[in-house]
Write an enzyme that holds these catalytic residues in place. Sequence first.
Site, PDB file in Angstrom:
ATOM      1  N   HIS A  99      10.269  73.265 -80.234  1.00  0.00           N
ATOM      2  CA  HIS A  99      11.353  74.155 -79.815  1.00  0.00           C
ATOM      3  C   HIS A  99      12.442  74.055 -80.890  1.00  0.00           C
ATOM      4  O   HIS A  99      13.540  73.568 -80.637  1.00  0.00           O
ATOM      5  CB  HIS A  99      11.852  73.754 -78.423  1.00  0.00           C
ATOM      6  CG  HIS A  99      12.683  74.804 -77.734  1.00  0.00           C
ATOM      7  ND1 HIS A  99      12.420  75.240 -76.446  1.00  0.00           N
ATOM      8  CD2 HIS A  99      13.777  75.487 -78.131  1.00  0.00           C
ATOM      9  CE1 HIS A  99      13.327  76.152 -76.093  1.00  0.00           C
ATOM     10  NE2 HIS A  99      14.169  76.306 -77.098  1.00  0.00           N
TER      11      HIS A  99
ATOM     12  N   TYR B 284      14.883  87.671 -71.054  1.00  0.00           N
ATOM     13  CA  TYR B 284      16.315  87.790 -70.751  1.00  0.00           C
ATOM     14  C   TYR B 284      16.754  89.244 -70.581  1.00  0.00           C
ATOM     15  O   TYR B 284      17.568  89.555 -69.740  1.00  0.00           O
ATOM     16  CB  TYR B 284      17.149  87.107 -71.844  1.00  0.00           C
ATOM     17  CG  TYR B 284      16.955  85.607 -71.825  1.00  0.00           C
ATOM     18  CD1 TYR B 284      17.743  84.805 -71.022  1.00  0.00           C
ATOM     19  CD2 TYR B 284      15.926  85.005 -72.548  1.00  0.00           C
ATOM     20  CE1 TYR B 284      17.546  83.431 -70.949  1.00  0.00           C
ATOM     21  CE2 TYR B 284      15.721  83.631 -72.493  1.00  0.00           C
ATOM     22  CZ  TYR B 284      16.531  82.852 -71.690  1.00  0.00           C
ATOM     23  OH  TYR B 284      16.319  81.502 -71.613  1.00  0.00           O
TER      24      TYR B 284
ATOM     25  N   GLU C 252      11.186  80.958 -69.136  1.00  0.00           N
ATOM     26  CA  GLU C 252      12.646  80.963 -69.245  1.00  0.00           C
ATOM     27  C   GLU C 252      13.157  82.269 -68.675  1.00  0.00           C
ATOM     28  O   GLU C 252      12.629  83.348 -68.989  1.00  0.00           O
ATOM     29  CB  GLU C 252      13.130  80.892 -70.710  1.00  0.00           C
ATOM     30  CG  GLU C 252      13.050  79.554 -71.351  1.00  0.00           C
ATOM     31  CD  GLU C 252      13.667  79.521 -72.754  1.00  0.00           C
ATOM     32  OE1 GLU C 252      14.568  80.341 -73.049  1.00  0.00           O
ATOM     33  OE2 GLU C 252      13.228  78.678 -73.544  1.00  0.00           O
TER      34      GLU C 252
ATOM     35  N   ARG D 206       9.698  71.590 -67.807  1.00  0.00           N
ATOM     36  CA  ARG D 206       9.241  71.830 -69.178  1.00  0.00           C
ATOM     37  C   ARG D 206      10.325  71.346 -70.137  1.00  0.00           C
ATOM     38  O   ARG D 206      11.477  71.807 -70.065  1.00  0.00           O
ATOM     39  CB  ARG D 206       9.008  73.333 -69.380  1.00  0.00           C
ATOM     40  CG  ARG D 206       8.755  73.714 -70.807  1.00  0.00           C
ATOM     41  CD  ARG D 206       9.115  75.166 -71.052  1.00  0.00           C
ATOM     42  NE  ARG D 206       9.511  75.330 -72.427  1.00  0.00           N
ATOM     43  CZ  ARG D 206      10.347  76.254 -72.857  1.00  0.00           C
ATOM     44  NH1 ARG D 206      10.893  77.114 -72.030  1.00  0.00           N
ATOM     45  NH2 ARG D 206      10.646  76.324 -74.121  1.00  0.00           N
TER      46      ARG D 206
ATOM     47  N   GLU E  33       8.903  80.435 -78.639  1.00  0.00           N
ATOM     48  CA  GLU E  33       9.541  81.602 -79.254  1.00  0.00           C
ATOM     49  C   GLU E  33       9.439  81.635 -80.787  1.00  0.00           C
ATOM     50  O   GLU E  33      10.449  81.620 -81.501  1.00  0.00           O
ATOM     51  CB  GLU E  33      11.014  81.677 -78.840  1.00  0.00           C
ATOM     52  CG  GLU E  33      11.221  81.754 -77.347  1.00  0.00           C
ATOM     53  CD  GLU E  33      12.698  81.897 -76.957  1.00  0.00           C
ATOM     54  OE1 GLU E  33      13.560  81.903 -77.845  1.00  0.00           O
ATOM     55  OE2 GLU E  33      12.971  82.002 -75.761  1.00  0.00           O
TER      56      GLU E  33
ATOM     57  N   ASN F  80       9.290  84.103 -71.995  1.00  0.00           N
ATOM     58  CA  ASN F  80      10.736  83.933 -71.865  1.00  0.00           C
ATOM     59  C   ASN F  80      11.350  85.324 -71.862  1.00  0.00           C
ATOM     60  O   ASN F  80      11.174  86.087 -72.816  1.00  0.00           O
ATOM     61  CB  ASN F  80      11.309  83.127 -73.034  1.00  0.00           C
ATOM     62  CG  ASN F  80      10.840  81.673 -72.996  1.00  0.00           C
ATOM     63  OD1 ASN F  80      10.175  81.243 -72.053  1.00  0.00           O
ATOM     64  ND2 ASN F  80      11.198  80.920 -74.016  1.00  0.00           N
TER      65      ASN F  80
HETATM   66  O1  IFM Z   1      18.862  78.503 -75.215  1.00  0.00           O
HETATM   67  C1  IFM Z   1      17.849  79.398 -75.578  1.00  0.00           C
HETATM   68  C2  IFM Z   1      16.519  78.682 -75.651  1.00  0.00           C
HETATM   69  O2  IFM Z   1      16.553  77.603 -76.510  1.00  0.00           O
HETATM   70  C3  IFM Z   1      15.447  79.629 -76.126  1.00  0.00           C
HETATM   71  N1  IFM Z   1      15.441  80.840 -75.350  1.00  0.00           N
HETATM   72  C4  IFM Z   1      16.699  81.508 -75.118  1.00  0.00           C
HETATM   73  C5  IFM Z   1      17.730  80.535 -74.602  1.00  0.00           C
HETATM   74  C6  IFM Z   1      19.064  81.257 -74.360  1.00  0.00           C
HETATM   75  O3  IFM Z   1      19.545  81.799 -75.553  1.00  0.00           O
END
Ligand code: IFM
Length: 466
Positions: free
Chosen positions: A144, A315, A373, A100, A189, A313
Amino acid sequence: MDRRDLLKAGAAGVAGTLLGALPAGAEPSAFPPGFLWGTSTSAYQVEGRGDRRADSIWDVFCRLPGTIADHSNGDIACDHYHRYPEDIALMARAGLKAYRFSISWPRVLPEGTGQPDAKGLDFYSRLVDTALKAGIEPWVCLYHWDLPQALQDRGGWGERAIAGWFADYARLMARHLGDRVTRWIMLNEPSVVAVMGHGLGEHAPGFRSRAKMFAAMHHQNLAQGRALSALRAAGGGRFRLGTILSLQPVRPGGGLDANRPAAAMWDALWNRAFLDPLFHGHYPALIEPFAAPLVQPGDLAEIRQPIDFLGVNYYGPMYQRADPAGIIGTNWGAMPADMKKTAMGWPVDPSALVELLVELRDRYGNPTIYVTENGAFYRDRTGSDGRVDDRARIAYLRDHIAACRRALAHGVDLRGYFIWTILDNFEWAHGYTARFGIVQVNRATMERTPKESYDWFGAVARANAA
Ligand code: IFM
């Protein structure tokens, strides 16, 4: 678990230590056939200027004093523009089956609208062909974060007309790549663009304004809806269309009941202001008063769209506390004292990924999901033998991939996992100081050195290939 065990776990794939991380009874025998292993990048973070590229809002933002930790920018980035064959070969060697990447809007349309740049279009055509030749499916993300500066000068995401500009750009890309690309992602995002870029001023274009933040929210939702319709018409049933959200369970800061309303408010802004209109055709009640002045008749019907997949995405979770001075009466709150953190200071909580995916299943009709992500910044150590030891990243990945398996066991329609990311790259306001890659990039020579996590992740992907 020591470093050898971690590497062995990769080599043994799902049958190894990964399984040990699952609670009893939650282990499906393997990832389902066809489960997709891939990686994600974005244009501004990896490409560099290449032959020519008009300014995006990030080029301009990077020139402002005090915006980027190491005063860097994306002029060179990873020089993926020239080195993409080597990078795609690295993906193929790791056994990845999907890549991607995003299109740089100002590279293909220097003015944002109107006359396309043939050289820019040709770059993406070559990128797609190279990926396909390597047995890797190209997943094209249209936005993006690198809006053409020319469009920012006309109001950017604060301007309602951007919905039409974006749909036109989507059509252009479909005309050029649609014979070979079936996977299309509208936005990456949008919450980050609205909140960090327009509300808190930490990302381009650097505004600190509640009004601009909500305008960016609504106009991204509208643009997404319009582009989805445009591509559905252009694809003649062949395209698989989706969008990507940064989703994070939101917890009350300090675990305090007094912070529950703040957590609910932030959840409405960060998560639901993008999920609810797309899946249910309305804004969450807490956001409604801010959205109402922006919403025109027909908007919500245009935004509510069937999608073929949702990109998630993930984290870690977020913590919020009440703060009357905050942009919506909330601010960052304290996480539990014993919470593990990455080198970004982000909480490490794989179980929150399971919670999130199960909630999406229940609230939004069990949509088809790809984790588009997931990854982490940890400080790597390069040994005298040249090996890049990043065992902390391996542990993070192991635990989050195990969380994906738990979500599958709960009936979540999860179809794939894309690691963030293949290369150390330009991490926005952190510049090159925060490195998420499984491949190190020497900033002076651009030489690529796979880290131990690269071998580990490749072993997982190969062991679980269809
Ligand atoms: O690097 C970023 C990405 O561009 C968008 N999502 C989070 C990643 C880590 O911060």
